[in-house]
Design a protein around this motif. Structure first.
Motif, PDB file in Angstrom:
ATOM      1  N   LYS A   1      -6.843  -6.678   6.185  1.00 47.94           N
ATOM      2  CA  LYS A   1      -6.205  -5.697   7.072  1.00 47.94           C
ATOM      3  C   LYS A   1      -5.094  -6.306   7.935  1.00 47.94           C
ATOM      4  O   LYS A   1      -4.440  -5.592   8.691  1.00 47.94           O
ATOM      5  CB  LYS A   1      -7.259  -5.029   7.982  1.00 47.94           C
ATOM      6  CG  LYS A   1      -8.255  -4.164   7.210  1.00 47.94           C
ATOM      7  CD  LYS A   1      -7.539  -3.015   6.520  1.00 47.94           C
ATOM      8  CE  LYS A   1      -8.445  -2.166   5.678  1.00 47.94           C
ATOM      9  NZ  LYS A   1      -7.701  -1.192   4.854  1.00 47.94           N
TER      10      LYS A   1
ATOM     11  N   LEU B   1       2.491  -4.357   9.829  1.00 51.07           N
ATOM     12  CA  LEU B   1       3.342  -3.164   9.738  1.00 51.07           C
ATOM     13  C   LEU B   1       3.562  -2.564  11.126  1.00 51.07           C
ATOM     14  O   LEU B   1       4.653  -2.102  11.453  1.00 51.07           O
ATOM     15  CB  LEU B   1       2.687  -2.088   8.852  1.00 51.07           C
ATOM     16  CG  LEU B   1       2.505  -2.384   7.365  1.00 51.07           C
ATOM     17  CD1 LEU B   1       1.879  -1.176   6.672  1.00 51.07           C
ATOM     18  CD2 LEU B   1       3.824  -2.739   6.720  1.00 51.07           C
TER      19      LEU B   1
ATOM     20  N   ASP C   1       1.928   2.781   2.575  1.00 46.99           N
ATOM     21  CA  ASP C   1       1.669   3.578   3.786  1.00 46.99           C
ATOM     22  C   ASP C   1       2.808   3.431   4.787  1.00 46.99           C
ATOM     23  O   ASP C   1       3.396   2.360   4.927  1.00 46.99           O
ATOM     24  CB  ASP C   1       0.361   3.137   4.450  1.00 46.99           C
ATOM     25  CG  ASP C   1      -0.844   3.481   3.589  1.00 46.99           C
ATOM     26  OD1 ASP C   1      -0.804   4.516   2.899  1.00 46.99           O
ATOM     27  OD2 ASP C   1      -1.816   2.709   3.611  1.00 46.99           O
TER      28      ASP C   1
ATOM     29  N   ALA D   1      -4.513   0.334  10.573  1.00 41.76           N
ATOM     30  CA  ALA D   1      -3.166   0.639  11.054  1.00 41.76           C
ATOM     31  C   ALA D   1      -3.244   1.595  12.247  1.00 41.76           C
ATOM     32  O   ALA D   1      -2.535   1.421  13.245  1.00 41.76           O
ATOM     33  CB  ALA D   1      -2.326   1.247   9.939  1.00 41.76           C
TER      34      ALA D   1
ATOM     35  N   GLY E   1      -1.340   5.549   7.280  1.00 41.87           N
ATOM     36  CA  GLY E   1      -2.047   4.326   6.901  1.00 41.87           C
ATOM     37  C   GLY E   1      -3.539   4.397   7.157  1.00 41.87           C
ATOM     38  O   GLY E   1      -4.083   5.417   7.596  1.00 41.87           O
ATOM     39  N   CYS E   2      -4.182   3.281   6.922  1.00 43.01           N
ATOM     40  CA  CYS E   2      -5.637   3.181   6.998  1.00 43.01           C
ATOM     41  C   CYS E   2      -6.126   3.082   8.447  1.00 43.01           C
ATOM     42  O   CYS E   2      -5.336   3.017   9.385  1.00 43.01           O
ATOM     43  CB  CYS E   2      -6.085   1.946   6.224  1.00 43.01           C
ATOM     44  SG  CYS E   2      -5.514   0.425   7.012  1.00 43.01           S
TER      45      CYS E   2
ATOM     46  N   CYS F   1      -1.701  -4.689   7.539  1.00 38.20           N
ATOM     47  CA  CYS F   1      -1.596  -3.372   8.195  1.00 38.20           C
ATOM     48  C   CYS F   1      -1.147  -3.574   9.641  1.00 38.20           C
ATOM     49  O   CYS F   1      -0.324  -2.818  10.165  1.00 38.20           O
ATOM     50  CB  CYS F   1      -2.935  -2.639   8.157  1.00 38.20           C
ATOM     51  SG  CYS F   1      -3.746  -2.717   6.549  1.00 38.20           S
TER      52      CYS F   1
ATOM     53  N   CYS G   1       0.813  -1.232   0.000  1.00 42.15           N
ATOM     54  CA  CYS G   1       0.000   0.000   0.000  1.00 42.15           C
ATOM     55  C   CYS G   1       0.841   1.275   0.000  1.00 42.15           C
ATOM     56  O   CYS G   1       0.339   2.347  -0.297  1.00 42.15           O
ATOM     57  CB  CYS G   1      -0.943   0.006   1.205  1.00 42.15           C
ATOM     58  SG  CYS G   1      -0.091   0.073   2.796  1.00 42.15           S
TER      59      CYS G   1
HETATM   60 FE1  FES Z   1      -1.828   0.628   4.161  1.00 41.08          FE
HETATM   61 FE2  FES Z   1      -3.658  -0.356   5.872  1.00 41.08          FE
HETATM   62  S1  FES Z   1      -3.783  -0.223   3.717  1.00 41.08           S
HETATM   63  S2  FES Z   1      -1.735   0.498   6.302  1.00 41.08           S
END
Ligand code: FES
Length: 126
Positions: free
Chosen positions: A99, A105, A35, A61, A57-58, A102, A33
């Motif tokens: 998810k 991460l 992010d 995250a 991020g989303c 995420c 992504c």
């Molecule tokens: Fe990138 Fe969730 S889509 S951190």
């Protein structure tokens, strides 16, 4: 199904922002992504005294970083290195499968922050 706990972190995320004089910092960019998630830790008496994060991020995250930064406060660094964001997302948070990366991460950024502190500490000792 999302757990009540993670819903709470989605609605009111905690520990957002930079710790200016952090003892450790870990940065990760999601390979899929793009992010960024950055985790900051401050140590006291060998334990994590404070943790915070920033991310572009989303929602997942943000919520996972909020939960994980809360979870690690008072924790020994070795324990923090065992935190597996994907397992938490799957088994406790009830995040949908898309998810889980995420959440991964977030724990990767945490591990890097701990290793950054260990490296700095090692530098001081040496
Ligand atoms: Fe990138 Fe969730 S889509 S951190």
């Amino acid at each position: 199904m999302l757990s009540d706990l993670i819903k709470e972190h989605i609605v009111s995320p905690r520990n957002q922002g930079v710790i200016p004089a952090a003892d450790g910092m870990g940065e990760v960019v999601g390979p899929a992504c793009g992010d960024q998630v950055v985790l900051y830790i401050q140590m006291k008496d060998g334990s994590i005294n404070r943790a915070s994060f920033t991310t572009h991020g989303c929602w997942a995250a943000v919520a996972m970083a909020s939960w994980v930064t809360e979870m690690v406060m008072g924790m020994a660094p070795e324990q923090a290195l065992e935190i597996d964001g994907e397992a938490l997302a799957r088994e406790q948070a009830g995040l949908p499968e898309d998810k889980w990366p995420c959440a991964r991460l977030v724990s990767l950024a945490l591990h890097r922050a701990v290793r950054d502190w260990q490296r700095r500490k090692g530098g001081q000792a040496g």
